[in-house]
Write a protein that holds these residues in place. Structure first.
Motif, short mmCIF file in Angstrom:
data_model
loop_
_atom_site.label_atom_id
_atom_site.label_comp_id
_atom_site.label_asym_id
_atom_site.label_seq_id
_atom_site.Cartn_x
_atom_site.Cartn_y
_atom_site.Cartn_z
N GLN A 225 0.83 -1.20 0.00
CA GLN A 225 0.00 0.00 0.00
C GLN A 225 0.86 1.26 0.00
OE1 GLN A 225 -3.08 0.30 3.03
NE2 GLN A 225 -2.89 2.53 3.08
N GLU A 232 0.20 9.61 -1.07
CA GLU A 232 -0.45 9.46 0.23
C GLU A 232 0.61 9.23 1.31
OE1 GLU A 232 -3.28 6.34 0.01
OE2 GLU A 232 -4.65 7.44 -1.33
N PRO A 234 -0.04 7.90 4.91
CA PRO A 234 -0.79 7.45 6.09
C PRO A 234 0.10 7.39 7.32
CG PRO A 234 -0.31 5.60 4.63
CD PRO A 234 0.10 6.84 3.89
N THR A 235 -0.47 7.67 8.47
CA THR A 235 0.28 7.63 9.72
C THR A 235 0.35 6.19 10.24
OG1 THR A 235 -1.65 7.94 11.13
CG2 THR A 235 -0.57 9.93 10.29
N GLU A 237 -0.61 5.23 13.11
CA GLU A 237 -1.88 4.95 13.79
C GLU A 237 -2.96 4.57 12.78
OE1 GLU A 237 0.10 7.52 14.38
OE2 GLU A 237 0.79 6.87 16.36
N GLU A 238 -3.01 5.24 11.63
CA GLU A 238 -4.00 4.91 10.60
C GLU A 238 -3.76 3.51 10.03
OE1 GLU A 238 -4.89 9.44 8.91
OE2 GLU A 238 -3.30 8.21 8.02
N LEU A 239 -2.50 3.17 9.79
CA LEU A 239 -2.18 1.84 9.28
C LEU A 239 -2.51 0.77 10.32
CD1 LEU A 239 1.27 2.63 7.60
CD2 LEU A 239 -0.85 2.04 6.41
N SER A 240 -2.24 1.09 11.58
CA SER A 240 -2.52 0.15 12.66
C SER A 240 -4.01 -0.19 12.73
CB SER A 240 -2.05 0.74 14.00
OG SER A 240 -2.39 -0.10 15.07
N LYS A 241 -4.85 0.82 12.61
CA LYS A 241 -6.30 0.61 12.66
C LYS A 241 -6.78 -0.13 11.41
CE LYS A 241 -7.33 4.65 15.53
NZ LYS A 241 -7.98 5.98 15.59
N GLU A 242 -6.25 0.22 10.26
CA GLU A 242 -6.69 -0.39 9.01
C GLU A 242 -6.36 -1.87 8.95
OE1 GLU A 242 -6.16 0.12 4.14
OE2 GLU A 242 -5.33 1.62 5.51
N TYR A 243 -5.18 -2.24 9.44
CA TYR A 243 -4.72 -3.62 9.32
C TYR A 243 -4.85 -4.41 10.63
CZ TYR A 243 -2.99 -2.46 4.71
OH TYR A 243 -2.91 -2.09 3.38
N THR A 247 0.51 -0.77 17.09
CA THR A 247 1.55 0.08 16.50
C THR A 247 2.95 -0.44 16.77
OG1 THR A 247 1.49 1.52 18.45
CG2 THR A 247 0.13 2.16 16.57
#
Length: 330
Positions: A225, A232, A234-235, A237-243, A247
């Motif tokens: 990604q 893009e 992504p932070t 934290e955003e990657l952690s939530k998405e996958y 963290t």
């Protein structure tokens, strides 16, 4: 096709490129998913083979018999390499690192090359055969070759040793030897390696963090990604939530697989992609900066110079001059 020793690959060897008349070495050309690879296997002692591996690909799949008492030692000279073992663990080597595992723990495994480059050296030791026919130098020591399995690989364990001067000293010259001295030099260095490993106190070795296959697969998806759309950012934290990965695990596993923290890796990746665009196209530097995720051309130029040691303008000019010189020579 007849092969010798432990390298009886099944459906992975596209062809034998070269074989010496005395059987000392065989050069294999290997099928890779998206690139090329080759491996030269040398019969150094009875029960001991050394191989030089070269890969410009992201992966290569191997299958071999479940050799129950055979140890494999791998040294990464350049690039990066990883294995998914039968135990479900994944191990990764960076430049200068050394690993030890038993070959019944990698019967059907995929070697992955996270940076699409690997130059490495391996030594395969049939412990039973070496016990019966030990190299001369081992006969003059108290070394019990069968103790190596218990020492390094008991209960499907493996060892990854971080780069150190003693390891580099053993392996550093093996890629550039003249053919006339390969046989004696390989014999010398294999014995030096076994003596070095015998003296290692495993309990004092700092163990690398182990990675499980599901975690590694998530990290590979994260990586795909990140490099698919450089505009893009992504932070963590955003990657952690998405996958659905915490963290700390995300950061540590990414570094374990790709060798660098996410931010450092992506900064270098963006700059090297920009360098490709500067060499191959005529887009404005401001447009190239945006393509690799920099809205501010000044920040892009600063980051580019820090990594490439020249400004984007100087870099493009250098390669235009080189291309002009090549055309004039034709």
């Amino acid at each position: 096709m007849n092969t010798t020793g432990k390298f009886q690959f099944l459906n992975q060897v596209s062809k034998v490129v070269q074989q010496s008349k005395d059987g000392f070495h065989t050069l294999y050309k290997l099928d890779c998913l998206d690139g090329q690879g080759d491996m030269t296997v040398y019969q150094v002692f009875p029960g001991i083979e050394l191989f030089l591996a070269n890969f410009d690909s992201t992966s290569c799949t191997f299958q071999h018999k479940p050799y129950g008492n055979t140890m494999q030692i791998n040294y990464c000279q350049e690039g990066r390499v990883g294995w998914q073992l039968e135990s479900g663990a994944c191990m990764y080597l960076g430049e200068g690192d050394l690993s030890i595992h038993m070959m019944d723990n990698c019967v059907s495994s995929t070697m992955s090359f996270p940076v699409k480059l690997y130059r490495g050296i391996g030594v395969v030791v049939d412990l039973d055969k070496v016990a019966d026919y030990p190299p001369e130098i081992l006969c003059n020591t108290a070394i019990n070759i069968n103790e190596f399995k218990r020492k390094f690989c008991e209960d499907d364990h493996y060892l990854v040793m971080p780069a150190r001067d003693e390891i580099e000293h053993i392996f550093s010259k093996l890629y550039s030897l003249p053919n006339c001295v390969q046989r004696p030099y390989f014999k010398l260095k294999v014995q030096e390696l076994l003596l070095f490993l015998w003296m290692i106190d495993v309990n004092k070795e700092k163990q690398r963090e182990q990675y499980l296959s599901p975690q590694v697969e998530i990290i590979k998806r994260v990586h795909k990604q990140l490099i698919s759309n450089l505009r893009e950012r992504p932070t963590i934290e955003e990657l952690s939530k998405e996958y659905l990965i915490n963290t700390a695990t995300l950061k540590s596993t990414f570094k374990g697989v790709y060798g660098q923290p996410i931010a450092t890796y992506m900064k270098e990746y963006r700059i090297h992609q920009a360098a490709n665009l500067l060499r191959r196209g005529n887009d404005m530097i401001a447009d190239i900066a945006k393509q690799v995720g920099y809205e501010n051309q000044g920040k892009f130029a600063t980051a580019f110079k820090k990594i490439m040691k020249v400004s984007p303008t100087e870099y493009r000019l250098q390669h235009q001059i080189e291309s002009y010189d090549v055309i004039n020579c034709l």
